[in-house]
Design an enzyme around this catalytic site. Structure first.
Site, PDB file in Angstrom:
ATOM      1  N   ARG A 165     -14.750  -0.121  74.668  1.00 43.65           N
ATOM      2  CA  ARG A 165     -16.156   0.017  74.923  1.00 43.65           C
ATOM      3  C   ARG A 165     -16.974  -1.269  75.032  1.00 43.65           C
ATOM      4  NH1 ARG A 165     -20.124   4.683  72.126  1.00 43.65           N
ATOM      5  NH2 ARG A 165     -19.699   3.608  70.097  1.00 43.65           N
ATOM      6  N   ASP A 167     -23.906   4.058  62.316  1.00 45.07           N
ATOM      7  CA  ASP A 167     -23.887   2.993  63.104  1.00 45.07           C
ATOM      8  C   ASP A 167     -25.303   2.845  64.295  1.00 45.07           C
ATOM      9  OD1 ASP A 167     -23.863   4.855  65.195  1.00 45.07           O
ATOM     10  OD2 ASP A 167     -21.904   4.647  65.913  1.00 45.07           O
TER      11      ASP A 167
HETATM   12  C1  LIG Z   1     -22.310   7.329  67.266  1.00 44.90           C
HETATM   13  C2  LIG Z   1     -20.977   6.256  67.811  1.00 44.90           C
HETATM   14  O1  LIG Z   1     -20.823   5.625  68.531  1.00 44.90           O
HETATM   15  S1  LIG Z   1     -19.742   6.839  66.914  1.00 44.90           S
HETATM   16  C3  LIG Z   1     -18.454   5.331  67.272  1.00 44.90           C
HETATM   17  C4  LIG Z   1     -18.835   4.049  66.479  1.00 44.90           C
HETATM   18  N1  LIG Z   1     -18.691   4.178  65.021  1.00 44.90           N
HETATM   19  C5  LIG Z   1     -17.665   3.963  64.545  1.00 44.90           C
HETATM   20  O2  LIG Z   1     -16.484   3.709  65.321  1.00 44.90           O
HETATM   21  C6  LIG Z   1     -17.292   3.920  63.024  1.00 44.90           C
HETATM   22  C7  LIG Z   1     -15.999   4.018  62.725  1.00 44.90           C
HETATM   23  N2  LIG Z   1     -15.820   4.194  61.329  1.00 44.90           N
HETATM   24  C8  LIG Z   1     -16.027   3.167  60.604  1.00 44.90           C
HETATM   25  O3  LIG Z   1     -16.372   1.984  60.851  1.00 44.90           O
HETATM   26  C9  LIG Z   1     -15.500   3.417  59.170  1.00 44.90           C
HETATM   27  O4  LIG Z   1     -14.742   4.344  58.995  1.00 44.90           O
HETATM   28  C10 LIG Z   1     -16.736   3.432  58.171  1.00 44.90           C
HETATM   29  C11 LIG Z   1     -17.381   1.898  58.107  1.00 44.90           C
HETATM   30  C12 LIG Z   1     -17.660   4.574  58.552  1.00 44.90           C
HETATM   31  C13 LIG Z   1     -16.185   3.624  56.753  1.00 44.90           C
HETATM   32  O5  LIG Z   1     -15.211   2.603  56.590  1.00 44.90           O
HETATM   33  P1  LIG Z   1     -14.716   2.266  55.207  1.00 44.90           P
HETATM   34  O6  LIG Z   1     -15.930   2.195  54.111  1.00 44.90           O
HETATM   35  O7  LIG Z   1     -14.026   1.118  54.941  1.00 44.90           O
HETATM   36  O8  LIG Z   1     -13.827   3.264  54.798  1.00 44.90           O
HETATM   37  P2  LIG Z   1     -12.494   3.426  53.408  1.00 44.90           P
HETATM   38  O9  LIG Z   1     -12.797   2.405  52.571  1.00 44.90           O
HETATM   39  O10 LIG Z   1     -12.313   4.970  53.387  1.00 44.90           O
HETATM   40  O11 LIG Z   1     -11.416   3.131  54.589  1.00 44.90           O
HETATM   41  C14 LIG Z   1     -10.163   3.302  54.179  1.00 44.90           C
HETATM   42  C15 LIG Z   1      -9.004   2.655  55.003  1.00 44.90           C
HETATM   43  O12 LIG Z   1      -9.273   3.104  56.447  1.00 44.90           O
HETATM   44  C16 LIG Z   1      -9.357   2.044  57.382  1.00 44.90           C
HETATM   45  N3  LIG Z   1     -10.533   2.486  58.476  1.00 44.90           N
HETATM   46  C17 LIG Z   1     -11.748   3.241  57.988  1.00 44.90           C
HETATM   47  N4  LIG Z   1     -12.285   3.785  59.224  1.00 44.90           N
HETATM   48  C18 LIG Z   1     -11.396   3.279  60.136  1.00 44.90           C
HETATM   49  C19 LIG Z   1     -11.740   3.528  61.526  1.00 44.90           C
HETATM   50  N5  LIG Z   1     -12.557   3.822  62.293  1.00 44.90           N
HETATM   51  N6  LIG Z   1     -10.670   2.646  62.349  1.00 44.90           N
HETATM   52  C20 LIG Z   1      -9.599   2.135  61.533  1.00 44.90           C
HETATM   53  N7  LIG Z   1      -9.473   2.066  60.419  1.00 44.90           N
HETATM   54  C21 LIG Z   1     -10.426   2.760  59.540  1.00 44.90           C
HETATM   55  C22 LIG Z   1     -10.367   1.118  56.499  1.00 44.90           C
HETATM   56  O13 LIG Z   1     -10.067  -0.135  57.186  1.00 44.90           O
HETATM   57  C23 LIG Z   1      -9.308   0.879  55.244  1.00 44.90           C
HETATM   58  O14 LIG Z   1      -8.061   0.586  55.562  1.00 44.90           O
HETATM   59  P3  LIG Z   1      -7.023  -0.087  54.312  1.00 44.90           P
HETATM   60  O15 LIG Z   1      -6.826   1.091  53.222  1.00 44.90           O
HETATM   61  O16 LIG Z   1      -5.987  -0.632  54.936  1.00 44.90           O
HETATM   62  O17 LIG Z   1      -8.004  -1.230  53.806  1.00 44.90           O
HETATM   63  O1  LIG Z   2     -21.602   6.650  71.057  1.00 38.23           O
HETATM   64  C1  LIG Z   2     -21.703   7.760  70.737  1.00 38.23           C
HETATM   65  C2  LIG Z   2     -22.805   8.433  70.097  1.00 38.23           C
HETATM   66  O2  LIG Z   2     -23.054   9.580  69.726  1.00 38.23           O
HETATM   67  O3  LIG Z   2     -23.830   7.748  70.381  1.00 38.23           O
HETATM   68 MG   LIG Z   3     -23.625   5.765  71.439  1.00 36.47          MG
END
Ligand SMILES: CC(=O)SCCNC(=O)CCNC(=O)[C@H](O)C(C)(C)COP(=O)(O)OP(=O)(O)OC[C@H]1O[C@@H](n2cnc3c(N)ncnc32)[C@H](O)[C@@H]1OP(=O)(O)O
Ligand SMILES: O=CC(=O)O
Ligand SMILES: [Mg+2]
Length: 567
Positions: A182, A468
Site C-alpha cells: 500500500r 494508526d
Molecule cells: C486503519 C488501517 O489502516 S488498519 C491497517 C494499518 N494498521 C496496521 O497495519 C497495524 C498492524 N499492527 C501492528 O502494527 C501491531 O500489531 C501493533 C502495533 C498494533 C501491536 O504490536 P506489538 O505491540 O508489537 O504486538 P505484540 O508485542 O503483541 O507482538 C507480538 C509479535 O507479533 C508480531 N506482530 C504484531 N503485529 C504484527 C503484524 N501486524 N504483522 C507482523 N507481525 C506482527 C510482533 O512483531 C511480535 O513478534 P515477535 O514475537 O517475533 O517479537
Molecule cells: O485503511 C484502513 C482504514 O480503516 O482506514
Molecule cells: Mg485507511
C-alpha cells in the site's frame, strides 16, 4: 496540498559525503546509505521521474478537484451519486477475471514495512500480507527506504532478521502470504526526493521503486504470472482511480509486461468515494481485484466532509461501529457492487489486539473480533483484515466455518437486496452519546499516537487497541468538531459544553496522566510535548487541517547534508 510546499533546500556548496547516482533533474536530500543506494539506482529513479513528469499535472488537478468538492460541502452540499455516470452504475460489465493466485483472500494481515514484522506477517498463516507505507507507517526517510530494502529482500525470498537481544533469527517459511503493497495517498509529498525542483509525489515513489525492483521476481515466484499487487488508499473520486490505472499501464509498458498484470484493491475509505464505487472499479477494471472497507478512514472522512454541518456531529468514537446504519449500508453496498462486477469485497480491520497479561480481557477482545468477522462473512465479504498474527486463527475459523471450501463468495453472495440503498442510508448520522470520557480518550490517544509517529512508529498498541494514522485522525477531527460547535456533553446532567478552555484543561490533565502511565523518563525522552502542541493546534484551528500527517510531516523531514530542516 501544493506539491511545492516543501521547499527545495539550498545545498550550500559541495557535498562532503557519498551521494546517489541520480538522473538529470533528480536530486535526493535524504541521508546516503549503501543499502538505500541499491534501491535508489539511476534507472529506478529515472523510472519514478518519468511517472512523476507524466502524471504530475493530473495529480495536481485531482487535488484541486478535492478542494472544489470540499468548498461545495462546506457550503451545504451533500455528497451523492453522480447523474452523469449512471450508465456505469447501471451497466452490465465485469472486471478482468481474478488471478488464480488471489482467489482465496479470507484473512489478510496488515502491518508496516518494518523488517521483523514483514517476516512475521509473511509467515503468519494469513492468505495475504498488506505491507504498509501508509496508515501504519511514519513516512520518515529511514522507514521508507528501509521498507523498500525489506520488500526487495522479501520478494527475493532472502529476507532474514537477527534479533541479537533475544538470540533469535527470523527467516521465511516455505509457505508465505501473498504480498500486497500500500503506497501513500495522493496528497503526501516525498520531501527527500526532488524532481525538476519539486518534491516527488509520495505514492509514485513508493509504487515506482517497489514496482521497478520487484515486478519480475514477483510475477515468477508469487503471482503465477500476475502482479505485483497493490492496495490503493484514500481516494475520493474515480478520476483518481483513472490516474492509477494510467500509472499501471505506463509502468507495464515501460518494463514490457502484459497489460493487466498489475492488480489492485481500492480502499473505499472516504465518504465521497462510496458514491463512486462502480466508477472506481470501472476505471480500474483491467487492473482491479476488488474493494475494501477502510472503516477507520471512512469515519474520519465522514467528519471531514461534514465539517461545516453542525447537524451531523459524531457520538463518542467507541460508538461509531459497523452496526451504525451508515456503516452497515456502506459495507452492504460495497459487497453488492464488487460481486456484480466479479471481484472481491474485502472487510476491514477490527481494532482489538491480543492482551497478553489478562486472559479474561484477552478472551473478551477475541470475542469482539469474532463477532465482527462473523458479521462480515455473513454479509457476504470475501475476506477480512487482521492487525496481529495472534488474531489470524480466530478470523480464519469464522470465515472457513461460514464459507466451507469456497475460496470466495463472489458468485454466491450477490446481495441484490442492497440495490436499493439510498444516499440517505449512506449519510445517516450515527447515534449515541458524547461524553467527557470520549473527549479525554480522544486527547490521550491522539497525543500518544502523534508522539509515536514523530519518533518513527506509525502503528502502536494503546489501551489494548491498534492505533494508526486513520484511527488517530478520528480522535483529532472529532475533538475539532466538538470544540467548533461547542457540543453539550451527555452523562453528567450539567449541560457542560466543549470549549477551547475546557479542552485546554483536558489536555493538561491528560498529559499528566500520560506522564504517569509511561513514566517520567520515557515522557522526557519521547516527543510528547511536540505531539501535544501539534494535536492541540489542530483540534483548535479555526479551519480543519485536511490531514494530521501533513503538518506533522514537517517534523520528520531531515535534509542532508544540511542537517534537520524545519520547513
Ligand atoms: C486503519 C488501517 O489502516 S488498519 C491497517 C494499518 N494498521 C496496521 O497495519 C497495524 C498492524 N499492527 C501492528 O502494527 C501491531 O500489531 C501493533 C502495533 C498494533 C501491536 O504490536 P506489538 O505491540 O508489537 O504486538 P505484540 O508485542 O503483541 O507482538 C507480538 C509479535 O507479533 C508480531 N506482530 C504484531 N503485529 C504484527 C503484524 N501486524 N504483522 C507482523 N507481525 C506482527 C510482533 O512483531 C511480535 O513478534 P515477535 O514475537 O517475533 O517479537
Ligand atoms: O485503511 C484502513 C482504514 O480503516 O482506514
Ligand atoms: Mg485507511
Amino acid at each position: 496540498m501544493d506539491l511545492g510546499t516543501y521547499g527545495y533546500p539550498k545545498q550550500g556548496g559541495k557535498r562532503t559525503e557519498p551521494y546517489y547516482d541520480v538522473p538529470e533533474g533528480v536530486d535526493i536530500t535524504g541521508r546516503y546509505d549503501e543499502e538505500f543506494a541499491k534501491i535508489l539506482t539511476k534507472d529506478a529513479l529515472k523510472f519514478v521521474a518519468e511517472l512523476q513528469r507524466e502524471f504530475r499535472n493530473h495529480i495536481r488537478y485531482a487535488l484541486e478537484c478535492r478542494k472544489e468538492a470540499k468548498r461545495r460541502y462546506n457550503e451545504g452540499a451533500l455528497p451523492g451519486f453522480d447523474p452523469a455516470t449512471r450508465y456505469i452504475r447501471e451497466g452490465e460489465w465485469l472486471c478482468a477475471p481474478v488471478p488464480p493466485a488471489l482467489a482465496d483472500r479470507k484473512v489478510e494481515i496488515t502491518g508496516p514495512v518494518e523488517r521483523k514484522m514483514v517476516i512475521n506477517a509473511l509467515n503468519s498463516g494469513a492468505k495475504v500480507f498488506m505491507a504498509d507505507f501508509e496508515d501504519a507507517l511514519s513516512p520518515s526517510w529511514e522507514n521508507l527506504m528501509r521498507g523498500q530494502v525489506n520488500l526487495k529482500d522479501a520478494v527475493a525470498g532472502t529476507i532474514t532478521f537477527n534479533d541479537k537481544a533475544r538470540n533469535k533469527v527470523y527467516k521465511l517459511n516455505d509457505q508465505t502470504a501473498k504480498l500486497f503493497v500500500r503506497p501513500r495517498g495522493w496528497h503526501l509529498p516525498e520531501a527527500h526526493i526532488f524532481i525538476d525542483g519539486e518534491p516527488a509525489t509520495g505514492c509514485l515513489v513508493d509504487f515506482g521503486l517497489y514496482f521497478y525492483h520487484n515486478h519480475a521476481p514477483f510475477r515468477r515466484t508469487q503471482g503465477a504470472g500476475f502482479g505485483p499487487f497493490f492496495y490503493l488508499p484514500k481516494m475520493e473520486h474515480s478520476r483518481e482511480a483513472k490516474i492509477w490505472n494510467n500509472v499501471f499501464e505506463r509502468a507495464e509498458k515501460m518494463v514490457g509486461i502484459e497489460r493487466g498484470s498489475i492488480r489492485a484493491t481500492v480502499l473505499i475509505e472516504t465518504l465521497p468515494a462510496v458514491f463512486q464505487m462502480n466508477e472506481i472499479l470501472y476505471e480500474l477494471r483491467d487492473h482491479s481485484v476488488g474493494l475494501n472497507c477502510g472503516r477507520w478512514d471512512y469515519i474520519f472522512s465522514y467528519v471531514k466532509t461534514f465539517q461545516a454541518h453542525p447537524d451531523r456531529l459524531l457520538p463518542d468514537r467507541v460508538l461509531v461501529g459497523m452496526t451504525q446504519h451508515f456503516m452497515k449500508s456502506y459495507s452492504d453496498l460495497l459487497i453488492r457492487t464488487c460481486h456484480r462486477h466479479g471481484v472481491h469485497a474485502m472487510g476491514g480491520m477490527a481494532a482489538q489486539i491480543p492482551i497478553r497479561d489478562d486472559p479474561a480481557a484477552n478472551e473478551a477482545a477475541l470475542e469482539l473480533v469474532r463477532k465482527d468477522k462473523l458479521r462480515e462473512v455473513k454479509a457476504g465479504h470475501d475476506g477480512t483484515w487482521a492487525a496481529h498474527p495472534g488474531l489470524i486463527p480466530a478470523c480464519m475459523e469464522v470465515f472457513n466455518n461460514n464459507m466451507g471450501n469456497a475460496a470466495n463468495q463472489i458468485k454466491t453472495a450477490k446481495r441484490n437486496d442492497a440495490e436499493n440503498i439510498t444516499e440517505e442510508d449512506l449519510l445517516q448520522v450515527p447515534r449515541g452519546v458524547r461524553t467527557m470520557d470520549g473527549l479525554r480518550l480522544n486527547t490521550r490517544v491522539g497525543i500518544q499516537y502523534v508522539a509515536a509517529w514523530l519518533t518513527g512508529s506509525g502503528s502502536v498498541p494503546l489501551y489494548n487497541l491498534m492505533e494508526d494514522a486513520a484511527t488517530a485522525e478520528i480522535s483529532r477531527v472529532q475533538n475539532w468538531q466538538w470544540i467548533k460547535y461547542g457540543v453539550e456533553l451527555d452523562g453528567d446532567g450539567l449541560g457542560v459544553r466543549v470549549s477551547k478552555e475546557l479542552f485546554g484543561r483536558v489536555v493538561e490533565e491528560e498529559m499528566a496522566r500520560i506522564e504517569s502511565e509511561v513514566g517520567k523518563d520515557k515522557f522526557k525522552k519521547g516527543m510528547y510535548k511536540e505531539a501535544c502542541k501539534i494535536f492541540k493546534r489542530q483540534c483548535t484551528a479555526p479551519t480543519l487541517d485536511d490531514f494530521l500527517t501533513l503538518d506533522a510531516y514537517n517534523y520528520i523531514v531531515i535534509h542532508h547534508p544540511k542537517g534537520s530542516a524545519k520547513l
